[in-house]
Write an enzyme that holds these catalytic residues in place. Structure first.
Site, short mmCIF file in Angstrom:
data_model
loop_
_atom_site.label_atom_id
_atom_site.label_comp_id
_atom_site.label_asym_id
_atom_site.label_seq_id
_atom_site.Cartn_x
_atom_site.Cartn_y
_atom_site.Cartn_z
N ALA A 1 51.23 29.26 27.57
CA ALA A 1 50.81 27.96 27.06
C ALA A 1 49.70 27.45 27.98
O ALA A 1 49.57 27.91 29.12
CB ALA A 1 52.01 27.02 27.09
N GLY B 1 54.32 31.74 27.25
CA GLY B 1 54.12 31.60 25.81
C GLY B 1 53.51 32.85 25.19
O GLY B 1 53.72 33.11 24.00
N GLU C 1 56.39 35.01 24.56
CA GLU C 1 57.19 34.36 23.51
C GLU C 1 56.56 34.61 22.14
O GLU C 1 57.24 34.88 21.16
CB GLU C 1 57.30 32.86 23.80
CG GLU C 1 58.19 32.60 25.03
CD GLU C 1 58.24 31.13 25.42
OE1 GLU C 1 57.16 30.56 25.67
OE2 GLU C 1 59.34 30.56 25.47
N1 3HC Z 1 46.99 27.57 31.32
C1 3HC Z 1 45.80 27.04 31.66
N2 3HC Z 1 44.93 27.67 32.47
C2 3HC Z 1 45.29 28.88 32.94
C3 3HC Z 1 46.50 29.49 32.62
C4 3HC Z 1 47.38 28.78 31.75
N3 3HC Z 1 48.56 29.30 31.36
N4 3HC Z 1 46.57 30.68 33.24
C5 3HC Z 1 45.42 30.82 33.91
N5 3HC Z 1 44.64 29.74 33.74
C6 3HC Z 1 43.29 29.52 34.27
C7 3HC Z 1 43.28 29.41 35.77
O1 3HC Z 1 43.51 28.08 36.19
C8 3HC Z 1 41.89 29.88 36.09
O2 3HC Z 1 41.03 28.82 35.82
P1 3HC Z 1 39.68 28.62 36.68
O3 3HC Z 1 38.89 29.86 36.48
O4 3HC Z 1 39.10 27.40 36.09
O5 3HC Z 1 40.15 28.44 38.09
C9 3HC Z 1 41.62 30.95 35.06
O6 3HC Z 1 42.53 30.70 33.99
C10 3HC Z 1 41.82 32.35 35.55
O7 3HC Z 1 43.10 32.42 36.16
P2 3HC Z 1 43.38 33.36 37.41
O8 3HC Z 1 42.36 33.13 38.45
O9 3HC Z 1 44.81 33.18 37.77
O10 3HC Z 1 43.12 34.78 36.73
P3 3HC Z 1 43.74 36.19 37.06
O11 3HC Z 1 43.00 37.14 36.22
O12 3HC Z 1 43.86 36.40 38.52
O13 3HC Z 1 45.27 36.12 36.52
C11 3HC Z 1 46.99 35.53 34.97
C12 3HC Z 1 45.53 35.97 35.16
C13 3HC Z 1 47.93 36.64 35.45
C14 3HC Z 1 47.23 35.25 33.50
C15 3HC Z 1 47.23 34.27 35.82
O14 3HC Z 1 46.24 33.32 35.50
C16 3HC Z 1 48.56 33.59 35.62
O15 3HC Z 1 49.54 33.99 36.21
N6 3HC Z 1 48.57 32.53 34.81
C17 3HC Z 1 49.74 31.70 34.61
C18 3HC Z 1 50.82 32.41 33.86
C19 3HC Z 1 51.93 31.47 33.53
O16 3HC Z 1 52.54 30.85 34.38
N7 3HC Z 1 52.23 31.36 32.23
C20 3HC Z 1 53.25 30.49 31.77
C21 3HC Z 1 52.64 29.19 31.35
S1 3HC Z 1 53.83 28.01 30.89
C22 3HC Z 1 54.26 28.48 29.32
O17 3HC Z 1 53.77 29.44 28.80
C23 3HC Z 1 55.25 27.57 28.65
C24 3HC Z 1 55.79 28.18 27.41
O18 3HC Z 1 57.03 28.75 27.69
C25 3HC Z 1 55.96 27.17 26.32
#
Ligand code: 3HC
Length: 690
Positions: A60, A99, A102
């Site tokens: 998400a 997400g 999911e």
């Molecule tokens: N939402 C918004 N922005 C996100 C994001 C997300 N889920 N994931 C990454 N970004 C953004 C980062 O802030 C970054 O932004 P920037 O360039 O402006 O600084 C950009 O995307 C690139 O991110 P990374 O530098 O972390 O990129 P990597 O290639 O190193 O890693 C990744 C990619 C493995 C996908 C890593 O970004 C990550 O772990 N992201 C978060 C994953 C996460 O926690 N997902 C769960 C979200 S909560 C959810 O899904 C709720 C659901 O259950 C309803």
């Protein structure tokens, strides 16, 4: 945002929302529309969901949390998939997280490329999966396998995901082509397999195992609201119907999004990523190629740094002044690798490969070919100066010369060379092969391309590099010194080491400052105070008696028979009381809250000075350093974020009081802190108000 191609009865929908295909409102709307269109299109028999870029879906969109919801929600899209009369197969080429997984689990089939990783990392953001993850994953792989995966939040590889049953298969060749074939097969079968309909993995044994896991998790982390919520959500799926359990999960998710712990963790997530951007350093700054490295010093630090290089595939020469020290250092490194191979964290082939990348040499002249030389000799200005002045004549032109120092003046070290533009500091944390943080110290004359190359190298080494300026102790140790000073003062004023340590662990640190001092060795601080000044009468008395901590069996605590946890020593209590009396300090008792304020507010104050001096570019950089290098509890978001949650008026008021009570002017609120407090502002707003 979603490309659609229909061919041979299959609609391939490709998500394209760089950088990570986060499921923000615009992408959700586009995906919902594309699915609706494909379902309505009579020429389409089956659908493939693919993604452009390296990441399938990173989850998400975290930036939307806490904002007014925008339709369609992710659960709306999953409902559409559930209701779809046509099969949808996910082609997972990269990370499918939160997400993203999911979404994939609501499809009728899942194929993964070998590079894919799959996980539900929501727990790390202080929340739980909120779009059916706590329901579909247990139905796919059993609650006893799903719960630990959601509890750690660690993703699994494609291979592991296939073994567990999260994906149907790993595809070596053309992933989208394989997904098309699979989607058509499902269409031909006339049966749509939905994860929500499955119950074969919800066996009594799996439920029993999950019950035990949940009880253990809640006991281990009783204050973690999301761990409790996760256990409740998974249990709901075992006791209620799918839809009711999904609704229960959603309610838990919504409540957690508002939890201060989750807000702090989300703040820390973005602060860490922002720290990678250095103000004024252009994105297209040229980089210097780094193919080989040399590390000077085969001690614990040097060995650890060499391992980081070897792990990242960079051949490295470890340099010592004499053969004995070199051999001991290399043996230690080999021992660490052997341990990792034995534990199974690396394979035997990886062990061999990594050890093979490390070469030992006696004499600085062996640093001549390296693209980067990282000096990790003693923390002694004389030693470092001598090394850099020699290196100047040895290193090849254009080589980056880095000093691994925790305190010393990198400008003075750079001045020993005729090429200060090539010099910077790389402050690794011990053990260097484990700790992620590296303070990258930008000296006055460090060239932008040298800084940019060092930051890139940090990432290659799997580290978290944060840029800081030159001052004594940089960001982390400079603030730590404030905490140490405050800790000594607390002892003199009436607290005892175990009381201070208990308050700090209750705050969320794994260890209190005195237990930590005993672990690190009290001789270290004692020597450094001798060299650099500073007073710590209690710690100095203990070290002066040869009580260095765990390694001598006695420090602030006693460690009989090699114990790892210390016990109280009445002699130390007596020493504290005697020293207080000598200083004419009347002792009184302190509760945990006051102990935390006395220790942490001076750190925040120093953080404010650090910001004002430009040593750190933003409060988030300081927080990233403290969370990743000093074990500050991430759910409190780092010292500056925490101070914002306390309220800067409260912090500044308390500091003024401490200054008045102790007569120590350095406790007075720093000008920046005072300004922000007076304006009713926060560190988070600092950029705007500066
Ligand atoms: N939402 C918004 N922005 C996100 C994001 C997300 N889920 N994931 C990454 N970004 C953004 C980062 O802030 C970054 O932004 P920037 O360039 O402006 O600084 C950009 O995307 C690139 O991110 P990374 O530098 O972390 O990129 P990597 O290639 O190193 O890693 C990744 C990619 C493995 C996908 C890593 O970004 C990550 O772990 N992201 C978060 C994953 C996460 O926690 N997902 C769960 C979200 S909560 C959810 O899904 C709720 C659901 O259950 C309803």
């Amino acid at each position: 945002m979603v490309r659609q191609e229909v061919d041979g009865g299959v609609a391939v929908l490709t998500l394209a929302n760089p950088p990570v295909n986060a499921l923000g409102a615009a992408l959700r709307a586009a995906l919902d529309a594309a699915l609706g269109q494909a379902i309505a299109d009579d020429s389409v028999r089956a659908i493939v969901l693919a993604a452009a870029g390296k990441v399938f879906v990173g989850g998400a969109d975290i930036t939307e949390f806490g904002k007014p919801p925008q339709a369609p929600s992710l659960p709306d899209i999953l409902d559409r998939l559930d209701a779809s009369p046509k099969p949808v197969v996910a082609a997972i080429g990269g990370a499918a997280l939160g997400g993203g997984l999911e979404l994939a689990m609501a499809c009728h089939g899942r194929l993964a490329a070998p590079t894919a990783t799959l996980g539900l990392p929501e727990i790390k953001l202080g929340i739980i999966p909120g779009a059916g993850g706590t329901q579909r994953l247990p139905r796919l792989i059993g609650p006893d396998a799903a719960f630990p995966m959601m509890l750690t939040g660690a993703p699994v590889s494609a291979e592991k995901a296939a073994a567990l049953g999260i994906v149907d298969a790993v595809v070596l060749g053309d992933l989208v082509a394989a997904a098309r074939t699979r989607a058509l097969e499902i269409a031909d079968s006339g049966r749509l397999p939905r994860v929500r309909d499955r119950s074969d993995k919800l066996t009594p044994e799996a439920r029993e195992k999950f019950d035990a896991q949940a009880a253990e998790a809640v006991k281990r982390d009783p204050d973690a609201t999301n761990v409790h919520a996760l256990a409740r959500a998974v249990r709901a799926g075992l006791e209620q119907g799918f839809d009711a359990a999904v609704a229960a999960e959603r309610a838990e998710f919504r409540a957690l999004v508002e939890d201060p712990r989750s807000k702090a963790l989300r703040y820390a997530f973005f602060a860490e990523r922002e720290a990678a951007r250095v103000p004024g350093l252009a994105k297209d700054t040229p980089r210097r190629p780094i193919h080989t490295a040399a590390v000077i010093g085969a001690g614990t630090m040097g060995g650890g740094i060499a391992m980081c290089c070897a792990n990242a595939g960079i051949p490295v020469t470890v340099i010592e002044t004499e053969a004995g020290a070199l051999e001991r250092g290399l043996d230690r490194v080999k021992g660490l690798y052997a341990g990792s191979a034995k534990r199974g964290s690396i394979t035997e082939a990886q062990r061999e490969e990594r050890v093979g990348r490390i070469t030992g040499a006696v004499g600085l002249e062996h640093a001549g070919e390296a693209d980067i030389v990282i000096e990790a000799a003693f923390e002694d200005m004389g030693v470092k100066r001598a090394i850099f002045s020699k290196l100047d004549g040895i290193a090849k032109p254009g080589a980056i010369l880095a000093t691994n120092t925790s305190y010393l003046d990198v400008n003075a070290i750079a001045a020993m060379t005729g090429r200060p533009q090539d010099v910077l500091g790389l402050h690794f944390f011990s053990p260097a092969n484990v700790m992620r943080l590296v303070e990258v110290v930008r000296a006055e004359r460090t060239a932008p391309e040298v800084l940019a190359t060092a930051l890139d190298l940090g990432k290659r080494l799997n580290k978290l590099p944060v840029t800081v300026g030159v001052c004594f102790g940089f960001v982390g140790n400079r603030m730590l010194e404030r905490r140490s000073r405050a800790g000594e003062r607390l002892l003199l004023e009436g607290a005892l080491p175990h009381e201070v340590d208990a308050a700090v662990t209750a705050f969320g640190f794994r260890m209190g400052p005195f237990a930590m001092g005993d672990l690190a060795g009290l001789d270290i601080g004692w020597r450094s105070r001798k060299d650099f000044g500073g007073r710590a009468p209690i710690a100095d008395s203990l070290a002066g008696q040869g009580r260095y901590g765990q390694k001598t069996g006695r420090g602030f605590y006693l460690y009989p028979d090699g114990a790892r946890t210390g016990t109280r020593d009445p002699e130390v209590d007596a020493l504290i009381e005697k020293t207080a009396a000598e200083h004419g300090i009347a002792r009184r008792s302190f509760d945990s809250e006051e102990i935390v304020e006395r220790l942490m507010y001076p750190m925040v104050n120093e953080g404010a000075r650090i910001l004002e001096e430009g040593i750190a570019a933003r409060p988030g950089d300081i927080d990233t350093i403290w969370i990743n290098g000093y074990n500050w509890p991430a759910w409190r978001g780092g010292p500056m974020h925490w101070a914002d949650t306390v309220g800067l008026k409260t912090v500044a008021g308390a500091l003024s009081r401490f200054a008045a009570e102790t007569g120590d002017d350095s406790q007075e609120p720093a000008p920046l802190l005072r300004r922000l407090a007076d304006a009713g502002s926060r560190f988070a707003d600092w950029k705007a108000t500066a």
